[in-house]
Design an enzyme around this catalytic site. Structure first.
Site, PDB file in Angstrom:
ATOM      1  N   GLY A  68       0.894  -0.603  -0.189  1.00  0.00           N
ATOM      2  CA  GLY A  68      -0.088  -0.254  -0.108  1.00  0.00           C
ATOM      3  C   GLY A  68       0.846   1.345  -0.325  1.00  0.00           C
ATOM      4  O   GLY A  68       2.220   1.112   0.542  1.00  0.00           O
ATOM      5  N   GLU A  84      -0.599   0.380  -5.869  1.00  0.00           N
ATOM      6  CA  GLU A  84       0.383   0.276  -5.286  1.00  0.00           C
ATOM      7  C   GLU A  84       0.315  -0.947  -5.086  1.00  0.00           C
ATOM      8  O   GLU A  84       1.685  -1.563  -4.931  1.00  0.00           O
ATOM      9  CB  GLU A  84      -0.455   0.685  -3.739  1.00  0.00           C
ATOM     10  CG  GLU A  84      -0.017   2.325  -3.987  1.00  0.00           C
ATOM     11  CD  GLU A  84       1.563   2.592  -3.164  1.00  0.00           C
ATOM     12  OE1 GLU A  84       2.637   1.803  -3.137  1.00  0.00           O
ATOM     13  OE2 GLU A  84       1.815   3.951  -3.225  1.00  0.00           O
ATOM     14  N   GLU A  93       4.780  -2.859  -5.790  1.00  0.00           N
ATOM     15  CA  GLU A  93       5.234  -2.873  -4.541  1.00  0.00           C
ATOM     16  C   GLU A  93       5.326  -4.665  -4.656  1.00  0.00           C
ATOM     17  O   GLU A  93       6.341  -5.634  -4.177  1.00  0.00           O
ATOM     18  CB  GLU A  93       4.645  -3.418  -3.149  1.00  0.00           C
ATOM     19  CG  GLU A  93       4.706  -1.080  -3.016  1.00  0.00           C
ATOM     20  CD  GLU A  93       4.500  -0.892  -1.571  1.00  0.00           C
ATOM     21  OE1 GLU A  93       4.766  -0.062  -0.901  1.00  0.00           O
ATOM     22  OE2 GLU A  93       3.653  -2.019  -0.469  1.00  0.00           O
ATOM     23  N   PRO A 107      -5.780   8.746  15.045  1.00  0.00           N
ATOM     24  CA  PRO A 107      -4.229   9.458  15.434  1.00  0.00           C
ATOM     25  C   PRO A 107      -3.450   8.561  15.811  1.00  0.00           C
ATOM     26  O   PRO A 107      -3.595   7.915  16.872  1.00  0.00           O
ATOM     27  CB  PRO A 107      -4.970  10.911  16.424  1.00  0.00           C
ATOM     28  CG  PRO A 107      -6.878  11.174  16.221  1.00  0.00           C
ATOM     29  CD  PRO A 107      -6.743   8.993  15.850  1.00  0.00           C
ATOM     30  N   GLU A 155      10.921  -7.093  -0.123  1.00  0.00           N
ATOM     31  CA  GLU A 155      10.769  -8.266  -0.261  1.00  0.00           C
ATOM     32  C   GLU A 155       9.062  -8.652  -0.523  1.00  0.00           C
ATOM     33  O   GLU A 155       8.305  -7.534   0.185  1.00  0.00           O
ATOM     34  CB  GLU A 155      10.469 -10.030   1.005  1.00  0.00           C
ATOM     35  CG  GLU A 155      12.784  -9.809   1.127  1.00  0.00           C
ATOM     36  CD  GLU A 155      12.749 -11.295   2.279  1.00  0.00           C
ATOM     37  OE1 GLU A 155      12.117 -11.506   2.454  1.00  0.00           O
ATOM     38  OE2 GLU A 155      13.490 -10.533   2.881  1.00  0.00           O
TER      39      GLU A 155
END
Lengths: 229, 229
Positions: free
Chosen positions: A43, A59, A63, A80, A112
């Site tokens: 992500g 993403e 990745e 938060p 990886e």
């Protein structure tokens, strides 16, 4: 209303793989701080001009090398402090595929990439463990009210393959006789005249899912439902 | 990963009200641009240090005077261009209440606040029509697999009140005989020895929901389910 807001928007992907009686999930090892060298969900931040769906697909591809065009929105995590750098709100997505349909290749922020059996997961970065748990629950629920499992089987399959899929993903025993009766009662799974012979086991008939019939039934108000858990 | 991301995070609330055989939704008239004087869902930007849940509760209270502590996350809408000012990703929430339990009072960005019957809605600002439609679908689905309707009835109610609730929220006729049989079969609704007399109508027994029994059954693996739509 705050004049300036300092919150970033990210997306994360929970990609489940089902294969050979095992449920796994696609994880990356982070090549950057924070949580460098920890395993995490693929992500990253959303770009200004792309939709959330485009962002999560991009993403994931960047990745892990895995291209999946359809992921379903799971939940948005925004507590938060969930990211030590900034306030980051993450919109998470999930999907279910056959791992052997994809070649995996780590790049960008990932050093990886690996399929992990969901029963042997490493500790995950950020709140990704929480996200993954919610995705597992959602997957189990979805398998019971939508016939998503058939996409993961061969086009023609022995009934035991379908049983194994339910048993494995739900992580729960099933009453085989009732399960078979229930599935066949929907009339969306059809017996073929082919026979499956595996090792020294008893030969078994092959079945196939009739997607056309399923869509026709849906239009008539049919609900698929296999309650197990 | 983009060095600087220019996306804001907002929350929006879809608050449904059920009363007197009518399903309504709480809307505000915007007092500020864009879409000044248009009706919209209550909501606004998230502050840097508050959770998404706190943000939606706060915005709802500020703009409408309505204090609801529990709203359920619905979906996150993030299409570029959905807000003419900036890129804004909105995390939407929904809830179901009895309107007469709340006093409504417009303030901050809202110049008016009003309950609108869902069958007589004005055009809504932004993509709030899409958000509201999704919330209606989710509410209908939820009513069929969770006993959320009982919170909206009097503690003791004639069976016809429960029927009306399902008919109204689902916007669908029900087979009254089967509905009653199904509901009673769960053994979570009990007959009291009280009688309800309304106008010149036939006197009717009063029923009550047994929440303790429901929770006990849940622990034993019970699934509430009334399939109508």
């Amino acid at each position: 209303m705050p004049a300036i807001q300092d919150i970033k928007v990210a997306v994360d992907a929970v990609v489940f793989g089902y294969d050979a009686k095992q449920l796994s999930v696609l994880l990356i090892k982070r090549g950057v701080e924070p949580f460098k060298d920890s395993w995490a969900l693929p992500g990253g931040l959303v770009m200004d001009n792309e939709s959330l769906e485009t962002a999560v697909t991009r993403e994931l591809k960047e990745e892990t090398g895995v291209q999946i065009d359809y992921l379903e929105q799971l939940y948005t995590f925004g507590k938060p402090g969930r990211d030590p750098r900034n306030r980051v709100v993450s919109v998470s997505y999930f999907g279910l595929v056959r791992p052997n349909h994809f070649k995996i290749q780590a790049a960008t922020d990932a050093k990886e990439v690996q399929w992990f059996p969901v029963k042997e997961l490493p500790d995950l970065a950020f709140d990704h463990g929480t996200i993954l748990n919610m995705a597992k629950e959602r997957l189990k629920a979805k398998l019971q009210y939508q016939p998503i499992g058939f996409d993961l089987l061969n086009k023609e399959f022995p009934f035991s393959d379908l049983e194994n899929l339910y048993t494995t993903i739900l992580d729960h025993k099933i009453d085989r006789r009732n399960f078979r009766k229930k599935i066949l009662s929907f009339e969306i799974v059809e017996e073929t005249d082919k026979i499956h012979q595996k090792g020294s086991g008893r030969p078994a008939k092959l079945f196939k899912f009739n997607n056309k019939k399923y869509n026709q039934l849906l239009n008539e108000g049919f609900h698929f439902e296999i309650k197990i858990v």
